[in-house]
Design a protein around this motif. Structure first.
Motif, PDB file in Angstrom:
ATOM      1  N   GLY A 287       0.819  -1.200   0.000  1.00 35.75           N
ATOM      2  CA  GLY A 287       0.000   0.000   0.000  1.00 35.75           C
ATOM      3  C   GLY A 287       0.854   1.251   0.000  1.00 35.75           C
ATOM      4  O   GLY A 287       2.090   1.180  -0.044  1.00 35.75           O
ATOM      5  N   ALA A 288       0.179   2.379   0.062  1.00 35.80           N
ATOM      6  CA  ALA A 288       0.884   3.663   0.023  1.00 35.80           C
ATOM      7  C   ALA A 288       0.051   4.728   0.701  1.00 35.80           C
ATOM      8  O   ALA A 288      -1.136   4.531   0.995  1.00 35.80           O
ATOM      9  CB  ALA A 288       1.184   4.058  -1.417  1.00 35.80           C
ATOM     10  N   SER A 289       0.678   5.860   0.932  1.00 34.44           N
ATOM     11  CA  SER A 289       0.036   6.988   1.586  1.00 34.44           C
ATOM     12  C   SER A 289       0.396   8.270   0.844  1.00 34.44           C
ATOM     13  O   SER A 289       1.563   8.490   0.518  1.00 34.44           O
ATOM     14  CB  SER A 289       0.523   7.069   3.031  1.00 34.44           C
ATOM     15  OG  SER A 289       0.081   8.252   3.639  1.00 34.44           O
ATOM     16  N   ILE A 290      -0.605   9.086   0.576  1.00 29.88           N
ATOM     17  CA  ILE A 290      -0.392  10.396  -0.056  1.00 29.88           C
ATOM     18  C   ILE A 290      -0.614  11.470   1.002  1.00 29.88           C
ATOM     19  O   ILE A 290      -1.624  11.449   1.719  1.00 29.88           O
ATOM     20  CB  ILE A 290      -1.380  10.634  -1.218  1.00 29.88           C
ATOM     21  CG1 ILE A 290      -1.213   9.570  -2.305  1.00 29.88           C
ATOM     22  CG2 ILE A 290      -1.173  12.033  -1.812  1.00 29.88           C
ATOM     23  CD1 ILE A 290      -2.286   9.644  -3.384  1.00 29.88           C
ATOM     24  N   GLY A 291       0.308  12.410   1.111  1.00 25.74           N
ATOM     25  CA  GLY A 291       0.124  13.547   2.007  1.00 25.74           C
ATOM     26  C   GLY A 291      -0.785  14.573   1.342  1.00 25.74           C
ATOM     27  O   GLY A 291      -0.415  15.155   0.321  1.00 25.74           O
ATOM     28  N   LEU A 292      -1.973  14.771   1.902  1.00 22.26           N
ATOM     29  CA  LEU A 292      -2.944  15.677   1.281  1.00 22.26           C
ATOM     30  C   LEU A 292      -2.376  17.083   1.133  1.00 22.26           C
ATOM     31  O   LEU A 292      -2.504  17.715   0.071  1.00 22.26           O
ATOM     32  CB  LEU A 292      -4.225  15.717   2.115  1.00 22.26           C
ATOM     33  CG  LEU A 292      -5.265  16.764   1.692  1.00 22.26           C
ATOM     34  CD1 LEU A 292      -5.743  16.529   0.267  1.00 22.26           C
ATOM     35  CD2 LEU A 292      -6.449  16.761   2.675  1.00 22.26           C
ATOM     36  N   GLU A 293      -1.746  17.578   2.183  1.00 23.16           N
ATOM     37  CA  GLU A 293      -1.249  18.962   2.125  1.00 23.16           C
ATOM     38  C   GLU A 293      -0.108  19.106   1.114  1.00 23.16           C
ATOM     39  O   GLU A 293      -0.053  20.094   0.365  1.00 23.16           O
ATOM     40  CB  GLU A 293      -0.785  19.415   3.516  1.00 23.16           C
ATOM     41  CG  GLU A 293      -1.917  19.551   4.531  1.00 23.16           C
ATOM     42  CD  GLU A 293      -2.236  18.251   5.269  1.00 23.16           C
ATOM     43  OE1 GLU A 293      -3.079  18.266   6.175  1.00 23.16           O
ATOM     44  OE2 GLU A 293      -1.635  17.201   4.924  1.00 23.16           O
ATOM     45  N   ARG A 294       0.790  18.129   1.082  1.00 19.77           N
ATOM     46  CA  ARG A 294       1.895  18.232   0.119  1.00 19.77           C
ATOM     47  C   ARG A 294       1.392  18.144  -1.323  1.00 19.77           C
ATOM     48  O   ARG A 294       1.895  18.851  -2.204  1.00 19.77           O
ATOM     49  CB  ARG A 294       2.937  17.140   0.383  1.00 19.77           C
ATOM     50  CG  ARG A 294       3.812  17.440   1.575  1.00 19.77           C
ATOM     51  CD  ARG A 294       5.003  16.517   1.599  1.00 19.77           C
ATOM     52  NE  ARG A 294       5.866  16.769   2.748  1.00 19.77           N
ATOM     53  CZ  ARG A 294       7.017  16.158   2.959  1.00 19.77           C
ATOM     54  NH1 ARG A 294       7.446  15.245   2.090  1.00 19.77           N
ATOM     55  NH2 ARG A 294       7.747  16.441   4.015  1.00 19.77           N
ATOM     56  N   PHE A 295       0.417  17.265  -1.563  1.00 14.71           N
ATOM     57  CA  PHE A 295      -0.135  17.164  -2.914  1.00 14.71           C
ATOM     58  C   PHE A 295      -0.831  18.476  -3.278  1.00 14.71           C
ATOM     59  O   PHE A 295      -0.736  18.943  -4.424  1.00 14.71           O
ATOM     60  CB  PHE A 295      -1.106  15.979  -2.989  1.00 14.71           C
ATOM     61  CG  PHE A 295      -1.370  15.480  -4.386  1.00 14.71           C
ATOM     62  CD1 PHE A 295      -0.670  15.953  -5.493  1.00 14.71           C
ATOM     63  CD2 PHE A 295      -2.330  14.507  -4.606  1.00 14.71           C
ATOM     64  CE1 PHE A 295      -0.922  15.478  -6.776  1.00 14.71           C
ATOM     65  CE2 PHE A 295      -2.590  14.013  -5.882  1.00 14.71           C
ATOM     66  CZ  PHE A 295      -1.892  14.516  -6.964  1.00 14.71           C
ATOM     67  N   THR A 296      -1.500  19.095  -2.301  1.00 14.61           N
ATOM     68  CA  THR A 296      -2.124  20.397  -2.558  1.00 14.61           C
ATOM     69  C   THR A 296      -1.057  21.433  -2.917  1.00 14.61           C
ATOM     70  O   THR A 296      -1.269  22.278  -3.801  1.00 14.61           O
ATOM     71  CB  THR A 296      -2.926  20.868  -1.330  1.00 14.61           C
ATOM     72  OG1 THR A 296      -3.819  19.838  -0.909  1.00 14.61           O
ATOM     73  CG2 THR A 296      -3.731  22.112  -1.657  1.00 14.61           C
ATOM     74  N   MET A 297       0.088  21.365  -2.246  1.00 15.03           N
ATOM     75  CA  MET A 297       1.186  22.292  -2.562  1.00 15.03           C
ATOM     76  C   MET A 297       1.620  22.169  -4.008  1.00 15.03           C
ATOM     77  O   MET A 297       1.766  23.168  -4.721  1.00 15.03           O
ATOM     78  CB  MET A 297       2.397  22.010  -1.660  1.00 15.03           C
ATOM     79  CG  MET A 297       2.319  22.519  -0.255  1.00 15.03           C
ATOM     80  SD  MET A 297       3.783  22.028   0.715  1.00 15.03           S
ATOM     81  CE  MET A 297       5.060  23.081  -0.012  1.00 15.03           C
ATOM     82  N   THR A 298       1.863  20.925  -4.456  1.00 14.97           N
ATOM     83  CA  THR A 298       2.407  20.752  -5.805  1.00 14.97           C
ATOM     84  C   THR A 298       1.387  21.123  -6.874  1.00 14.97           C
ATOM     85  O   THR A 298       1.756  21.558  -7.965  1.00 14.97           O
ATOM     86  CB  THR A 298       2.898  19.311  -6.025  1.00 14.97           C
ATOM     87  OG1 THR A 298       1.816  18.376  -5.888  1.00 14.97           O
ATOM     88  CG2 THR A 298       4.010  18.949  -5.048  1.00 14.97           C
ATOM     89  N   ILE A 299       0.099  20.971  -6.567  1.00 11.74           N
ATOM     90  CA  ILE A 299      -0.936  21.323  -7.546  1.00 11.74           C
ATOM     91  C   ILE A 299      -1.157  22.837  -7.585  1.00 11.74           C
ATOM     92  O   ILE A 299      -1.308  23.421  -8.661  1.00 11.74           O
ATOM     93  CB  ILE A 299      -2.254  20.584  -7.222  1.00 11.74           C
ATOM     94  CG1 ILE A 299      -2.111  19.091  -7.581  1.00 11.74           C
ATOM     95  CG2 ILE A 299      -3.433  21.200  -7.981  1.00 11.74           C
ATOM     96  CD1 ILE A 299      -3.310  18.236  -7.212  1.00 11.74           C
ATOM     97  N   THR A 300      -1.142  23.483  -6.423  1.00  8.10           N
ATOM     98  CA  THR A 300      -1.432  24.925  -6.369  1.00  8.10           C
ATOM     99  C   THR A 300      -0.195  25.790  -6.583  1.00  8.10           C
ATOM    100  O   THR A 300      -0.314  26.995  -6.809  1.00  8.10           O
ATOM    101  CB  THR A 300      -2.057  25.303  -5.016  1.00  8.10           C
ATOM    102  OG1 THR A 300      -1.126  24.978  -3.969  1.00  8.10           O
ATOM    103  CG2 THR A 300      -3.372  24.569  -4.795  1.00  8.10           C
ATOM    104  N   GLY A 301       0.992  25.175  -6.477  1.00  2.00           N
ATOM    105  CA  GLY A 301       2.216  25.943  -6.655  1.00  2.00           C
ATOM    106  C   GLY A 301       2.662  26.699  -5.413  1.00  2.00           C
ATOM    107  O   GLY A 301       3.585  27.515  -5.474  1.00  2.00           O
TER     108      GLY A 301
END
Length: 320
Positions: A287-301
């Motif tokens: 399995g794996a885990s995605i950090g919601l806040e970090r993914f938001t960072m990379t999408i929003t810049g």
């Protein structure tokens, strides 16, 4: 619109949330969560609700918040890891979105002490299977944000680029050699700094997997290779120069688990309840885990994780 510095934005959330910027950031974050949940529900995964209060460390280490609990000490969960494995062994495919807590004394722009993880776990799976699922949901989220958040991306001045498929699989050793070739001081067995992650992105592209990590750098439950136990079946997903996700194939043998716990300098008796779960038969799982806040960072810049967290919690900040 009057511009405000970050501390003012964080102190006055009730007013900042009324700005176009805030509405754009958090509508995008809401879409990330919606798409993640939709992806897994539509594929027959069961959503789990793991506990936040735990009796011992999920992953070992000392970065735990201790709290009194009636007549005993307990901890805030640093990961839902042990629970999602139990779920996968019974339900086969599970996912969850939950808070986790790390008592790390970091003051870095990519770290918080309370974060939201988006996790999945699947039985009868290897690390390669989990990477395929992670890649699939990664693209599903990006495509949905690009389609459903056009106005929000425009407000933030973002031209969201979706990488090509499939994502590259870069072995840890290859990444170390690539950095050494660029003059970086790093050797086999070292973890990558945030700056080095960004340099790897310059070399390997917008999004890629880093796989086959040294076992010493990953948690005790990561499955080592039989022919070379120094290396384990672990992977990270790097997006826009930032690690946004990590995962492994898990150890499903209780004997091997106990040995790895000892090798990590931990006491197997503290993990008895967890290890005993595997004594009744357990399939290979990953399995794996995605950090919601970090993914938001990379999408929003955005460059600071506090900008994309509604109510960030750090060493210095517990209000509002």
């Amino acid at each position: 619109v009057t511009k405000a510095n970050m501390e003012t934005k964080l102190n006055w959330r009730v007013l900042y949330f009324r700005t176009k910027e805030a509405r754009a950031i958090f509508r995008i974050q809401s879409e990330i969560v919606r798409a993640f949940r939709e992806y897994f529900i539509s594929r027959g995964f069961i959503e789990m609700q793991p506990p936040v209060i735990i009796a011992s460390a999920s992953e070992g280490g000392a970065e735990l918040f201790e709290l009194p609990y009636f007549d005993k000490k307990v901890y805030l969960a640093q990961s839902p890891q042990l629970y999602k494995q139990m779920g996968a062994m019974s339900f086969e495919k599970v996912f969850m979105i939950c808070p986790v807590f790390r008592a790390e004394k970091f003051d870095q722009p990519t770290h918080l002490n309370e974060i939201r993880q988006m996790d999945f776990e699947q039985a009868f799976s290897t690390d390669e299977d989990a990477m395929n699922t992670l890649e699939d949901v990664f693209f599903y989220i990006l495509e949905n944000v690009k389609k459903n958040c056009k106005e929000e991306l425009e407000v933030l001045g973002r031209d969201l680029k979706i990488p090509g498929k499939p994502l590259k699989r870069i072995e840890y050793e290859e990444a170390v050699k690539a950095l050494q070739a660029k003059g970086e001081e790093i050797k086999w067995g070292d973890d990558f700094s945030k700056l080095q992650e960004r340099k790897l992105a310059e070399i390997f592209g917008n999004a890629f997997f880093l796989k086959d990590w040294p076992s010493d750098l990953k948690p005790f439950y990561a499955m080592p290779y039989e022919d070379d136990p120094r290396i384990c079946k672990a992977f990270d997903l790097i997006h826009e120069g930032l690690e946004i996700s990590s995962g492994t194939q898990r150890i499903h043998s209780p004997e091997l688990l106990e040995r790895r716990i000892r090798e990590k300098g931990l006491n197997p008796s503290n993990f008895k309840y967890y290890v005993d779960c595997f004594r009744f038969g357990a399939p290979p799982h990953a399995g794996a885990s995605i950090g919601l806040e970090r993914f938001t960072m990379t999408i929003t810049g955005k460059t600071n994780i506090k900008e994309v967290t509604m109510f960030p919690r750090t060493r210095e900040r517990v209000l509002p």
